[in-house]
Write a protein that holds these residues in place. Structure first.
Motif, PDB file in Angstrom:
ATOM      1  N   MET A  47       0.834  -1.204   0.000  1.00  0.00           N
ATOM      2  CA  MET A  47       0.000   0.000   0.000  1.00  0.00           C
ATOM      3  C   MET A  47       0.870   1.255   0.000  1.00  0.00           C
ATOM      4  O   MET A  47       0.579   2.218  -0.708  1.00  0.00           O
ATOM      5  N   SER A  48       1.961   1.237   0.758  1.00  0.00           N
ATOM      6  CA  SER A  48       2.824   2.416   0.812  1.00  0.00           C
ATOM      7  C   SER A  48       3.565   2.618  -0.504  1.00  0.00           C
ATOM      8  O   SER A  48       3.769   3.749  -0.935  1.00  0.00           O
ATOM      9  N   GLN A  49       3.943   1.530  -1.156  1.00  0.00           N
ATOM     10  CA  GLN A  49       4.620   1.641  -2.451  1.00  0.00           C
ATOM     11  C   GLN A  49       3.682   2.235  -3.495  1.00  0.00           C
ATOM     12  O   GLN A  49       4.062   3.125  -4.257  1.00  0.00           O
ATOM     13  N   LEU A  50       2.457   1.754  -3.529  1.00  0.00           N
ATOM     14  CA  LEU A  50       1.495   2.225  -4.527  1.00  0.00           C
ATOM     15  C   LEU A  50       1.020   3.656  -4.269  1.00  0.00           C
ATOM     16  O   LEU A  50       0.674   4.368  -5.202  1.00  0.00           O
ATOM     17  N   SER A  51       1.024   4.063  -3.004  1.00  0.00           N
ATOM     18  CA  SER A  51       0.563   5.419  -2.696  1.00  0.00           C
ATOM     19  C   SER A  51       1.710   6.418  -2.552  1.00  0.00           C
ATOM     20  O   SER A  51       1.481   7.586  -2.262  1.00  0.00           O
ATOM     21  N   GLY A  52       2.951   5.961  -2.736  1.00  0.00           N
ATOM     22  CA  GLY A  52       4.091   6.875  -2.741  1.00  0.00           C
ATOM     23  C   GLY A  52       4.472   7.409  -1.372  1.00  0.00           C
ATOM     24  O   GLY A  52       4.914   8.556  -1.256  1.00  0.00           O
ATOM     25  N   ARG A  53       4.350   6.604  -0.328  1.00  0.00           N
ATOM     26  CA  ARG A  53       4.719   7.044   1.019  1.00  0.00           C
ATOM     27  C   ARG A  53       6.237   7.129   1.148  1.00  0.00           C
ATOM     28  O   ARG A  53       6.961   6.349   0.544  1.00  0.00           O
ATOM     29  N   GLN A  54       6.729   8.055   1.966  1.00  0.00           N
ATOM     30  CA  GLN A  54       8.152   8.340   2.048  1.00  0.00           C
ATOM     31  C   GLN A  54       8.834   7.844   3.312  1.00  0.00           C
ATOM     32  O   GLN A  54      10.023   7.588   3.307  1.00  0.00           O
ATOM     33  N   SER A  55       8.106   7.724   4.407  1.00  0.00           N
ATOM     34  CA  SER A  55       8.742   7.372   5.674  1.00  0.00           C
ATOM     35  C   SER A  55       7.874   6.377   6.437  1.00  0.00           C
ATOM     36  O   SER A  55       6.708   6.161   6.114  1.00  0.00           O
ATOM     37  N   LEU A  56       8.469   5.777   7.463  1.00  0.00           N
ATOM     38  CA  LEU A  56       7.717   4.835   8.289  1.00  0.00           C
ATOM     39  C   LEU A  56       6.556   5.522   9.008  1.00  0.00           C
ATOM     40  O   LEU A  56       5.481   4.962   9.149  1.00  0.00           O
ATOM     41  N   ARG A  57       6.783   6.760   9.437  1.00  0.00           N
ATOM     42  CA  ARG A  57       5.716   7.518  10.103  1.00  0.00           C
ATOM     43  C   ARG A  57       4.564   7.779   9.135  1.00  0.00           C
ATOM     44  O   ARG A  57       3.394   7.662   9.490  1.00  0.00           O
ATOM     45  N   ASP A  58       4.894   8.081   7.892  1.00  0.00           N
ATOM     46  CA  ASP A  58       3.893   8.308   6.858  1.00  0.00           C
ATOM     47  C   ASP A  58       3.132   7.018   6.563  1.00  0.00           C
ATOM     48  O   ASP A  58       1.902   7.025   6.403  1.00  0.00           O
ATOM     49  N   ILE A  59       3.847   5.892   6.505  1.00  0.00           N
ATOM     50  CA  ILE A  59       3.209   4.594   6.265  1.00  0.00           C
ATOM     51  C   ILE A  59       2.264   4.256   7.403  1.00  0.00           C
ATOM     52  O   ILE A  59       1.125   3.835   7.187  1.00  0.00           O
ATOM     53  N   GLN A  60       2.729   4.468   8.644  1.00  0.00           N
ATOM     54  CA  GLN A  60       1.906   4.149   9.801  1.00  0.00           C
ATOM     55  C   GLN A  60       0.627   4.982   9.832  1.00  0.00           C
ATOM     56  O   GLN A  60      -0.457   4.451  10.076  1.00  0.00           O
ATOM     57  N   SER A  61       0.736   6.271   9.563  1.00  0.00           N
ATOM     58  CA  SER A  61      -0.466   7.120   9.586  1.00  0.00           C
ATOM     59  C   SER A  61      -1.422   6.741   8.462  1.00  0.00           C
ATOM     60  O   SER A  61      -2.648   6.779   8.635  1.00  0.00           O
ATOM     61  N   ASN A  62      -0.892   6.341   7.308  1.00  0.00           N
ATOM     62  CA  ASN A  62      -1.745   5.899   6.205  1.00  0.00           C
ATOM     63  C   ASN A  62      -2.472   4.606   6.564  1.00  0.00           C
ATOM     64  O   ASN A  62      -3.668   4.471   6.303  1.00  0.00           O
ATOM     65  N   LEU A  63      -1.763   3.668   7.182  1.00  0.00           N
ATOM     66  CA  LEU A  63      -2.392   2.414   7.578  1.00  0.00           C
ATOM     67  C   LEU A  63      -3.459   2.641   8.652  1.00  0.00           C
ATOM     68  O   LEU A  63      -4.510   2.000   8.630  1.00  0.00           O
TER      69      LEU A  63
END
Length: 132
Positions: A47-63
């Motif tokens: 999901m983070s790869q497809l949505s272009g997330r940049q950091s672990l914090r960004d991935i966590q907030s997206n999830l």
């Protein structure tokens, strides 16, 4: 409320959960995972790869913000530290084996129709040309 499959769910359809779990058991190292599974890691990273997330914090907030959709995929949000530990400690050979499994499935599936374009296909060149 009716349930509708998301586009992300449709992208994950070729990945058999049963095959993924079998591969995860084969390629697991260390202690038993307590708070997150390799499936949670896979869903989070895909999901983070497809949505272009940049950091672990960004991935966590997206999830966290997609928690209700993750439930339908059989996953749950993963904490930032857990995701970092999984990415660091668990071998990447699981994803290599998963790729080859999907490649084999694609090669073995017969195509029901020939791929063709009805309209002309134009290719655009985006190379820069110096005019001066």
């Amino acid at each position: 409320m009716s349930h509708h499959n998301t586009a992300f769910h449709q992208l994950l359809k070729p990945v058999s959960r049963h095959d993924f779990e079998r591969l995860a058991k084969e390629h697991h190292h260390g202690q038993k995972l307590r708070s997150a599974t390799r499936w949670d890691q896979f869903i989070g990273m895909a999901m983070s790869q497809l949505s272009g997330r940049q950091s672990l914090r960004d991935i966590q907030s997206n999830l966290e913000s997609q928690k209700h959709k993750l439930f339908h995929l059989g996953a749950k949000p993963v904490a930032r530290s857990t995701l970092a530990r999984l990415n660091e400690k668990q071998p990447a050979e699981l994803y290599e084996a998963l790729f080859y499994k999907l490649l084999q499935r694609c090669r073995n599936s017969p195509s029901s129709h020939k791929f063709r374009f009805k309209n002309p296909l134009y290719s655009l060149d985006a190379s820069a040309i110096n005019l001066s």
